[in-house]
Design an enzyme around this catalytic site. Structure first.
Site, short mmCIF file in Angstrom:
data_model
loop_
_atom_site.label_atom_id
_atom_site.label_comp_id
_atom_site.label_asym_id
_atom_site.label_seq_id
_atom_site.Cartn_x
_atom_site.Cartn_y
_atom_site.Cartn_z
CD1 TRP A 122 -89.63 40.36 -69.58
CD2 TRP A 122 -88.78 42.11 -70.65
NE1 TRP A 122 -89.90 41.48 -68.83
CE2 TRP A 122 -89.38 42.57 -69.47
CE3 TRP A 122 -88.18 43.05 -71.49
CZ2 TRP A 122 -89.41 43.92 -69.09
CZ3 TRP A 122 -88.21 44.39 -71.11
CH2 TRP A 122 -88.81 44.81 -69.93
CG HIS A 123 -87.50 43.75 -75.26
ND1 HIS A 123 -86.51 43.06 -74.61
CD2 HIS A 123 -87.24 45.07 -75.04
CE1 HIS A 123 -85.69 43.92 -74.02
NE2 HIS A 123 -86.12 45.14 -74.27
N GLY A 124 -91.29 41.27 -76.38
CA GLY A 124 -92.54 41.15 -77.12
C GLY A 124 -92.73 39.76 -77.69
#
Lengths: 472, 399
Positions: free
Chosen positions: A320-322
């Site tokens: 989700w962060h990247g």
């Protein structure tokens, strides 16, 4: 329109009096209009996406609620399909290019990589839309009319980087939407000033050292530098993101809406699980409630399966962060740490105090070291660089400092600041506004302190460096 | 376990906060800001703590002979240079603050009236005397200029400039090889599209240790310019933004306008505290190792290769160090000098080892002892004398 820009200050100077001077429906309309203007200031093309997602989620929520009321069994088209559709939108923007890169690298294909612009805050507002649908499905109330609902994902203080709201906490705030008291306004200003100092003075200054260190040839970084850089990044990302959250919460407090807290001294955590009760708390509870708990229910008494799910869920948090393998490794690392902690807890928990307490203390120190080290794959530009850096850190090779002494001293000062000052500052900014002293000298002491803070903000202004979490 | 306690119970205040009182606080804060902007407390504290050190003397050569802004606005500085007359060539000097400062007299007298002649001015005069109108020396030194920055600057001079330098005088200071990164002033060169092309071309020629600094500099520049100009996410989509106008308006306030100077004074103050409280001064022995050293030497290697490719003569010299200060580890320093010598040999450049060339009587004085970096006019004369011959030979004037 970055939170640290003059444009944002001007925007607040226009919007907050306007919000204060309106009531009821008009206040909501002003807030929605301001939120859309705010988003359009980044890129006007994506306002349509934000609105379309909002309208779609609202309509889907209405259908789910109607089906639930009529007692019909939830169908795929009603309940699951909208959630999948929203997640597909997120995936299309965020992961398409990365997946094609992976396919080209691993499968030998020659896909031409598309140039995809990541709409600002998409990871945050899509998660909010998903949480709304899941809550309505579970029996939560709908938020109507559409105008009010659109404020849920689009409300400008939290739009681009959270905190990630839940409808059950946002709807009551809208229901009792009123003019903020002057005490709340004062508390909001305090919080904004502190958030700006964290971001502009501390995070951006640490970034200079972190950026040069992490971009260096990985093979040449010694243990001392690797630890110094990793600790500096751990502090940088904390000051950056918690600074952002402070500003968002402060602005919202001036508007009259309370946003949930997002940080609670994360590096004071006693265990890897405790870290996630203190770091990006609104994301943690989203993941816990919508992913981890349902999967845990499925696992039942199969403990090993719970552990597998835990690692998978945390890998998802990383993703989700990247879009990058480093983020997935970071997430999985946390998952594995949590599993190890649970296993250790099972073995140590039943021991007498004598052997248990020292073991717990050692465990806490080891946890902290491993939690800090986990930032390496998150920040390193490549996997090779991350591996080289971790190798240097844990083989303890190379104790000659390669960078300017000022960099190490500044990182040390920030570390001391985190240990000594941050708990006091957090206590101050997170207290009830009604407890602010307004009759004594401390009230007027704010004037020179604000002035000094502004001078520091001007001095450290580097023409607005973007917040790290804006890219997620 | 330390946690943030839940909010304490609401106190019963005798008097709540009124809008007028909050407005009063705002006015008081603005008054304090105005006072801070005008009194400049930081400067007074910094001067009191650092004493004479804050007053290194810089000469005033004509604007065409040096980078007066010291890299602060590099593109503007370089574009403002007048074309040289037909038949005149330029000698470019690159290095750190040693190349353009002179410490004040130890008694602190006559600082304001000093007009010291630094190495570049002396070289210019000597070359002019021998070949009138043929050569001009340009001093492109910047404080703590590392070789990644020197290469960056040289890309402009050697790839873009219509009048490429005839010779490059490169100062290598071991202490500066700890520094990495490309500062904001240098990043202004990216506003020139041809520079961007030259940079990208260089980045495609295989990985080099300093490349991440180039990439990071471009990224920072893109972020900053995008935010200043359009404030959109980095893309080609341009939108109007009031930010530049607001910043221009803020420049009318003292506190904002003097922010860079104030930061310099704050850093000066912190430096003095570091020296006095921790005993860590520029003279403190330090290791010069690892990634920064490797990056700088790779950048120097490529800089010399580029100069050679463009038929630009090179004089490389090891900067003098104060004999009274023992700031490097002997093996590391010797290895570094040997690396310089080897690089000079590899690229057919002249090399001068001036490490011990300036006697200790000619060095400045810091708040806690001898200055390891800056020497007086006699020191500049010595360096000039040592460099003149190899420079003349490199330029074909002394066959």
């Amino acid at each position: 329109m970055l939170f640290t820009s003059f444009t944002y200050i001007l925007f607040l100077c226009l919007v907050i009096p306007l919000v204060r001077s309106t009531e009821g429906v008009w206040r909501e309309r002003v807030l929605l209009g301001a939120s859309l203007v705010y988003y359009a200031a980044w890129d006007v093309r994506f306002v349509a996406l934000l609105l379309a997602l909002g309208v779609f989620t609202h309509a889907a929520g209405h259908r789910i609620a109607a089906a639930r009321k009529s007692g019909t069994k939830p169908r795929f088209g009603n309940a699951t399909a909208p959630v999948v559709a929203i997640l597909l939108v997120l995936a299309a923007f965020k992961y398409t290019r990365w997946l094609m890169e992976l396919q080209n690298a691993l499968g030998g294909t020659q896909f031409t990589l598309p140039k995809i612009i990541l709409p600002l805050g998409i990871s945050f507002f899509t998660f909010e839309c998903v949480s709304y649908l899941l809550d309505v499905q579970k029996g939560g109330a709908e938020l109507t009319p559409l105008r009010r609902f659109l404020l849920f994902p689009a409300y400008f203080p939290h739009l681009v980087a959270g905190p990630i709201l839940r409808i059950k906490e946002f709807a009551p705030e809208l229901d009792k939407l009123r003019r903020a008291t002057w005490l709340e306004t004062l508390a909001g200003i305090d919080r904004i000033v502190i958030g700006l100092l964290k971001k502009v003075v501390l995070a951006d200054s640490l970034a200079l050292f972190v950026d040069q260190g992490f971009s260096a040839s990985p093979g040449r970084v010694g243990a001392l530098d690797a630890w110094a850089l990793t600790i500096s990044f751990a502090l940088q990302i904390f000051f950056d993101f918690s600074g952002y959250s402070d500003i968002a919460i402060g602005v919202s407090r001036m508007v009259g809406i309370r946003l949930p807290e997002n940080f609670n001294l994360p590096y004071h955590a006693e265990s890897p699980s405790d870290f996630w009760n203190r770091w990006h708390m609104t994301l943690s509870r989203w993941v816990r409630d919508y992913l981890f708990f349902p999967l845990n229910m499925r696992a039942g008494k199969r403990v090993w399966l719970r552990y597998v799910f835990l690692v998978l869920v945390m890998s998802f948090v990383g993703l989700w962060h990247g879009a990058g393998v480093g983020f997935v490794i970071w997430g999985a690392w946390h998952g594995v740490l949590m599993v190890l902690h649970r296993v250790a807890q099972r073995r140590v928990g039943h021991l007498e105090d004598g052997p248990r307490i020292p073991l717990e203390r050692v465990g806490r120190v080891v946890s902290l070291i491993l939690l800090v080290a986990a930032w390496v794959p998150f920040r390193a530009p490549t996997l090779a660089a991350a591996t080289a850096m971790l190798r240097a850190m844990f083989t303890l090779r190379g104790f000659r400092p390669a960078y300017s002494i000022n960099d190490y001293l500044f990182a040390l000062a920030c570390l001391a600041g985190y240990v000594v000052l941050v708990p006091r500052v957090e206590r101050f900014v997170q207290r009830d506004p009604e407890t602010h002293e307004v009759n004594g000298r401390t009230f007027w002491l704010r004037a020179p302190l604000y002035a000094l803070a502004v001078q520091f903000l001007f001095m450290f202004d580097r023409s607005n460096i973007a917040f790290i979490y804006f890219q997620f | 376990m330390e946690t943030i306690p839940t909010a304490p119970p609401i106190h019963e205040l005798k008097r709540g906060l009124s809008g007028a009182r909050l407005l009063g606080l705002g006015v008081a804060a603005l008054a304090c800001m105005a006072a801070l902007g005008h009194t400049n407390v930081l400067e007074k504290v910094a001067t009191a703590l650092t004493g004479a050190e804050a007053r290194l003397v810089t000469p005033s050569p004509e604007p065409e002979a040096w980078d007066e802004k010291r890299g602060g606005t590099l593109l503007t500085t370089l574009r403002a240079l007048q074309p040289l007359p037909e038949g005149t060539r330029r000698v470019l000097m690159l290095g750190n603050s040693q190349q353009y400062t002179v410490p004040p007299p130890k008694d602190g007298s006559a600082v304001g009236t000093l007009r010291p002649r630094i190495t570049s001015m002396r070289l210019s005069a000597s070359l002019e005397a021998e070949a009138p109108g043929k050569l001009r020396v340009y001093n492109g030194a910047v404080d703590n200029q590392n070789f990644t920055e020197a290469l960056w600057q040289s890309l402009f001079w050697l790839e873009l400039s219509a009048q490429k330098p005839a010779a490059l005088v490169l100062q290598a200071s071991f202490d500066t090889l700890r520094k990495t990164g490309i500062r904001g002033g240098y990043q202004t060169l990216l506003d020139e599209p041809r520079f961007l092309d030259a940079l990208h071309l260089r980045l495609t020629k295989g990985a080099r240790p300093y490349h991440p600094d180039f990439v990071a500099a471009e990224k920072q520049w893109r972020e900053r310019t995008a935010q200043l100009a359009t404030e959109t996410t980095p893309n080609e989509w341009k939108q109007w933004s009031p930010e530049p106008a607001l910043r221009a308006a803020m420049n009318h306030t003292e506190l904002f306008r003097r922010r860079e100077g104030s930061k310099g004074q704050l850093l000066g103050m912190l430096y003095a505290i570091r020296v006095r409280a921790l005993g860590i001064s520029p003279r403190t022995k330090r290791h010069i190792v690892g990634a920064p050293l490797e990056q700088n030497l790779a950048a120097l290697d490529d800089l010399m290769a580029l100069a050679k490719e463009k038929h630009c003569a090179i004089v490389l010299y090891n900067a003098p160090t104060n004999p009274a200060v023992d700031m490097f580890f002997v093996e590391e320093y010797q290895a570094y000098v040997e690396q310089l010598r080897a690089l000079a040999l590899k690229h057919g450049a002249a090399f001068e080892e001036l490490g011990k060339a300036v006697p200790d009587a000619h060095w400045g004085y810091l708040i806690d002892g001898p200055d390891p970096i800056h020497f007086d006019e006699t020191g500049h004369t010595i360096v000039h004398d040592k460099l003149l011959r190899p420079l003349r030979m490199s330029l074909g004037m002394d066959r």
